[in-house]
Design a protein around this motif. Structure first.
Motif, PDB file in Angstrom:
ATOM      1  N   VAL A 113       0.984  -1.174   0.075  1.00 27.80           N
ATOM      2  CA  VAL A 113      -0.154  -0.051  -0.062  1.00 27.80           C
ATOM      3  C   VAL A 113       0.914   0.976  -0.138  1.00 27.80           C
ATOM      4  O   VAL A 113       0.079   2.157  -0.497  1.00 27.80           O
ATOM      5  CB  VAL A 113      -1.398   0.072   1.049  1.00 27.80           C
ATOM      6  N   ILE A 114       1.954   1.254   0.818  1.00 24.43           N
ATOM      7  CA  ILE A 114       2.992   2.135   0.617  1.00 24.43           C
ATOM      8  C   ILE A 114       3.855   2.884  -0.141  1.00 24.43           C
ATOM      9  O   ILE A 114       3.339   3.533  -1.045  1.00 24.43           O
ATOM     10  CB  ILE A 114       3.724   2.513   2.009  1.00 24.43           C
ATOM     11  N   ALA A 115       4.370   1.465  -0.805  1.00 21.49           N
ATOM     12  CA  ALA A 115       4.641   1.656  -2.560  1.00 21.49           C
ATOM     13  C   ALA A 115       3.966   2.130  -3.683  1.00 21.49           C
ATOM     14  O   ALA A 115       3.889   2.780  -4.785  1.00 21.49           O
ATOM     15  CB  ALA A 115       5.001   0.254  -2.921  1.00 21.49           C
ATOM     16  N   GLY A 116       2.610   2.090  -3.430  1.00 17.43           N
ATOM     17  CA  GLY A 116       1.462   2.061  -4.433  1.00 17.43           C
ATOM     18  C   GLY A 116       0.870   3.109  -4.320  1.00 17.43           C
ATOM     19  O   GLY A 116       1.282   4.494  -5.507  1.00 17.43           O
ATOM     20  N   LEU A 117       0.694   3.916  -3.369  1.00 15.22           N
ATOM     21  CA  LEU A 117       0.511   5.528  -3.009  1.00 15.22           C
ATOM     22  C   LEU A 117       1.624   6.454  -3.149  1.00 15.22           C
ATOM     23  O   LEU A 117       1.151   7.358  -4.001  1.00 15.22           O
ATOM     24  CB  LEU A 117       0.645   5.589  -1.615  1.00 15.22           C
ATOM     25  N   VAL A 118       2.920   6.319  -3.141  1.00 11.09           N
ATOM     26  CA  VAL A 118       3.878   6.958  -3.629  1.00 11.09           C
ATOM     27  C   VAL A 118       3.924   6.796  -4.562  1.00 11.09           C
ATOM     28  O   VAL A 118       4.182   8.270  -5.467  1.00 11.09           O
ATOM     29  CB  VAL A 118       5.348   6.742  -2.891  1.00 11.09           C
ATOM     30  N   ARG A 119       4.063   5.616  -6.014  1.00 15.50           N
ATOM     31  CA  ARG A 119       3.378   5.784  -7.252  1.00 15.50           C
ATOM     32  C   ARG A 119       2.745   6.446  -8.067  1.00 15.50           C
ATOM     33  O   ARG A 119       2.989   6.961  -9.099  1.00 15.50           O
ATOM     34  CB  ARG A 119       4.076   4.416  -7.426  1.00 15.50           C
ATOM     35  N   SER A 120       1.679   6.295  -7.386  1.00 18.50           N
ATOM     36  CA  SER A 120       0.891   7.082  -8.070  1.00 18.50           C
ATOM     37  C   SER A 120       0.853   8.610  -7.918  1.00 18.50           C
ATOM     38  O   SER A 120       0.487   8.902  -8.674  1.00 18.50           O
ATOM     39  CB  SER A 120      -0.725   6.520  -7.426  1.00 18.50           C
ATOM     40  N   LEU A 121       1.509   8.577  -6.189  1.00 11.34           N
ATOM     41  CA  LEU A 121       1.220  10.277  -6.457  1.00 11.34           C
ATOM     42  C   LEU A 121       2.069  10.549  -7.419  1.00 11.34           C
ATOM     43  O   LEU A 121       1.876  11.721  -7.693  1.00 11.34           O
ATOM     44  CB  LEU A 121       1.437  10.496  -4.843  1.00 11.34           C
ATOM     45  N   THR A 122       3.443   9.937  -7.231  1.00  9.42           N
ATOM     46  CA  THR A 122       4.260  11.089  -8.146  1.00  9.42           C
ATOM     47  C   THR A 122       3.984  10.914  -9.634  1.00  9.42           C
ATOM     48  O   THR A 122       4.677  11.444 -10.304  1.00  9.42           O
ATOM     49  CB  THR A 122       5.834  10.012  -7.460  1.00  9.42           C
ATOM     50  N   TYR A 123       3.921   8.971  -9.971  1.00  6.44           N
ATOM     51  CA  TYR A 123       4.631   9.386 -11.501  1.00  6.44           C
ATOM     52  C   TYR A 123       2.799   9.624 -11.883  1.00  6.44           C
ATOM     53  O   TYR A 123       2.863   9.845 -12.701  1.00  6.44           O
ATOM     54  CB  TYR A 123       3.846   7.657 -12.068  1.00  6.44           C
ATOM     55  N   HIS A 124       1.789   9.617 -11.537  1.00  5.75           N
ATOM     56  CA  HIS A 124       0.245   9.813 -11.682  1.00  5.75           C
ATOM     57  C   HIS A 124      -0.118  11.231 -12.168  1.00  5.75           C
ATOM     58  O   HIS A 124      -0.461  12.415 -13.037  1.00  5.75           O
ATOM     59  CB  HIS A 124      -0.813   8.859 -11.361  1.00  5.75           C
ATOM     60  N   TYR A 125       0.017  12.229 -10.859  1.00  5.62           N
ATOM     61  CA  TYR A 125       0.150  13.338  -9.819  1.00  5.62           C
ATOM     62  C   TYR A 125       1.254  13.995 -10.011  1.00  5.62           C
ATOM     63  O   TYR A 125       1.106  15.362  -9.954  1.00  5.62           O
ATOM     64  CB  TYR A 125      -1.146  12.699  -8.957  1.00  5.62           C
ATOM     65  N   LYS A 126       2.314  13.403 -10.154  1.00 10.46           N
ATOM     66  CA  LYS A 126       3.653  14.491 -10.288  1.00 10.46           C
ATOM     67  C   LYS A 126       3.810  15.640  -9.314  1.00 10.46           C
ATOM     68  O   LYS A 126       3.780  16.480  -8.997  1.00 10.46           O
ATOM     69  CB  LYS A 126       3.873  15.570 -11.339  1.00 10.46           C
ATOM     70  N   VAL A 127       3.018  14.333  -8.087  1.00 14.20           N
ATOM     71  CA  VAL A 127       3.057  15.541  -6.476  1.00 14.20           C
ATOM     72  C   VAL A 127       4.637  14.726  -6.271  1.00 14.20           C
ATOM     73  O   VAL A 127       5.483  14.127  -6.146  1.00 14.20           O
ATOM     74  CB  VAL A 127       2.604  14.508  -5.851  1.00 14.20           C
ATOM     75  N   ARG A 128       5.416  16.796  -5.604  1.00 13.11           N
ATOM     76  CA  ARG A 128       6.689  15.989  -5.329  1.00 13.11           C
ATOM     77  C   ARG A 128       7.102  15.756  -3.997  1.00 13.11           C
ATOM     78  O   ARG A 128       8.636  15.901  -4.374  1.00 13.11           O
ATOM     79  CB  ARG A 128       7.108  18.052  -6.037  1.00 13.11           C
ATOM     80  N   ARG A 129       6.219  16.288  -3.424  1.00 16.34           N
ATOM     81  CA  ARG A 129       7.281  15.597  -2.408  1.00 16.34           C
ATOM     82  C   ARG A 129       6.064  14.168  -1.493  1.00 16.34           C
ATOM     83  O   ARG A 129       4.693  15.390  -1.281  1.00 16.34           O
ATOM     84  CB  ARG A 129       7.184  16.537  -0.790  1.00 16.34           C
ATOM     85  N   VAL A 130       6.633  13.386  -0.103  1.00 20.11           N
ATOM     86  CA  VAL A 130       5.551  12.429  -0.299  1.00 20.11           C
ATOM     87  C   VAL A 130       5.798  11.968   1.867  1.00 20.11           C
ATOM     88  O   VAL A 130       7.525  11.795   0.934  1.00 20.11           O
ATOM     89  CB  VAL A 130       5.132  11.582  -0.540  1.00 20.11           C
ATOM     90  N   ILE A 131       5.654  12.627   2.567  1.00 20.97           N
ATOM     91  CA  ILE A 131       6.920  11.993   3.548  1.00 20.97           C
ATOM     92  C   ILE A 131       5.635  10.635   3.863  1.00 20.97           C
ATOM     93  O   ILE A 131       4.404  10.780   4.099  1.00 20.97           O
ATOM     94  CB  ILE A 131       6.799  13.473   4.552  1.00 20.97           C
TER      95      ILE A 131
END
Length: 457
Positions: A113-131
């Motif tokens: 779940v953690i990995a999926g959230l990070v990938r979706s935020l970063t790759y799909h929406y280009k969110v620049r920071r996930v903590i």
């Protein structure tokens, strides 16, 4: 001393009335005014057998009787928002910071779940920071001194191969005011909470404080329960992995029981209030002679009780296997006032060793030599990586959670209902427990598989 046989009111059909429809509305922070980066994927999509458009709904009832009991117009039938990307979103991805926290007990799939959230935020929406916040809700509170973790696709690439959670976890209540203070200080405007019913109640409090302060912070949950006891969800992530491994324990108990004269295998599985793991694991192997779950009370003594039934099975087949959920038979073993754990759950008396002792004593009293092999695989199951099915499920849940949060949904969880991925208000996800229905087809299948009587009384 002989126990009085409990009264078992399991006869007769369940009510056919659909009852009052729950409030399925989803809270939002405001309308979506930003074109989603995923809009090109949605341009030509319409509701079909395999997809539900964002303007459509997934009906709460899936039988003619249920729909007829509601009455009224078609458009008034209760339905849930479908998961998935929206054509317009609320948050500007270039100005969005996301946070992730995992709470409660371990469960297969947390790292997925953690990995999926990070990938979706970063790759799909280009969110620049996930903590990531360490060690559950403690990670928000300055007194604990936990630092935050920078999460990137590279840093989470290999974490699904390990069980547990790379962020750590904890149980217990923390002050929601301090948590929201931390969200403001770290400039997080999207928070993902991965946890069980206690964690979701905490998330509701976070959302309440956010609302009272007039902040624009989305709080979205990915419900976690290895027991599969969250309502309005077909199955929780990690459940499939859990019952597959639990079935291996049942197989081992069968081998042990068959290898000794008049052998009995006894397996205790997870399930504080709901016996789903015990039921599915028993069905997967068909090695169990009796399954005991919290939803169906049973007696030990008497010709119709558990002890006599086990003796008969051993006499007929030379061995027997008993599967018990951890929350079953608590009325037989309760010894004093209820004590709560850090999460507010009642501490259970350990039914496994108690049953082992009673079975041994019963065979000795009958003059029958036996060997009882007791297996409790609970912690070994909780800590393993997710199997491929659950890994896929975790990925889809995490994608759905990101889509919901970016569109401004809040105080809600994602899940799969009637095989469709839907948005569920947090208040409904914690409103009751999902349990095995003694009148339902799952319990009927268990009775057919084990051959045990409907009532051990």
């Amino acid at each position: 001393m002989s126990e009085a046989a409990p009264h078992l009111d399991l006869v007769g059909p369940p009510p056919t009335s659909a009852g009052t429809a729950p409030d399925l509305s989803i809270e939002t922070l405001g309308p979506g005014r930003i074109v989603s980066p995923l809009e090109p994927l949605l341009h030509a999509r319409r509701t079909s057998e395999h997809y539900v458009d964002e303007d459509d709904r997934v009906l709460l009832d899936d039988t003619v009787a249920g729909i007829a009991a509601r009455g009224g117009r078609l458009e008034d039938l209760p339905g849930m928002e479908p998961c998935g990307p929206r054509r317009s979103i609320f948050f500007d991805p270039s100005k969005t910071r996301a946070g992730i926290v995992t709470c409660g007990g371990l469960c297969p799939g947390l790292n997925d779940v953690i990995a999926g959230l990070v990938r979706s935020l970063t790759y799909h929406y280009k969110v620049r920071r996930v903590i990531g916040f360490r060690n559950g809700y403690q990670g928000f509170v300055p007194a604990y001194g936990h630092d935050v973790v920078e999460l990137t696709p590279d840093s989470v690439r290999d974490i699904p191969v390990d069980g547990g959670t790379v962020l750590g976890t904890s149980r217990g209540h923390q002050d929601p005011e301090e948590i929201v203070d931390c969200l403001e200080n770290t400039h997080v405007n999207v928070l993902f909470v991965v946890g069980g019913d206690g964690s979701m109640r905490g998330a509701m409090e976070i959302a309440r404080v956010v609302r009272e302060r007039g902040l624009r912070i989305a709080v979205v949950g990915i419900p976690k329960t290895i027991d599969n006891d969250i309502p309005y969800i077909d199955q929780s992530f990690g459940f499939q992995t859990a019952f597959v491994l639990a079935s291996d324990a049942i197989r081992a108990a069968r081998v042990e029981a068959k290898s000794t004269a008049n052998g009995v295998g006894l397996v205790k599985l997870m399930g504080r209030h709901s016996g789903f793991i015990a039921c599915y694991a028993a069905l997967a192997r068909s090695d169990a002679d009796v399954v005991l779950i919290p939803e169906v009370p049973f007696a030990l003594e008497g010709d119709g009780g558990l002890l006599a039934h086990v003796r008969r099975r051993v006499a007929e087949r030379g061995h027997a296997v008993v599967v018990v959920a951890e929350g079953a038979g608590q009325d037989l073993v309760a010894t004093g006032p209820t004590v709560a754990d850090a999460s507010g759950n009642a501490r259970l008396t350990d039914i496994g060793p108690y049953l082992r002792r009673r079975i041994v004593d019963d065979f000795e009293a009958a003059g029958i030599e036996t060997a009882v092999r007791y297996i409790d695989p609970s912690y070994a199951i909780r800590s393993v990586p997710a199997n491929p099915y659950d890994s896929v499920y975790c990925t889809r849940l995490s994608q759905a959670a990101v889509h919901a949060a970016m569109s401004g949904r809040t105080a809600m969880v994602v899940g799969r209902y009637r095989r469709r991925f839907v948005h569920i208000p947090m208040r409904l996800a914690v409103s009751r427990r999902n349990q095995v229905d003694p009148h339902g087809d799952l319990w009927m299948s268990v009775l057919e598989s084990t051959g045990q009587p409907p009532q051990l009384a």
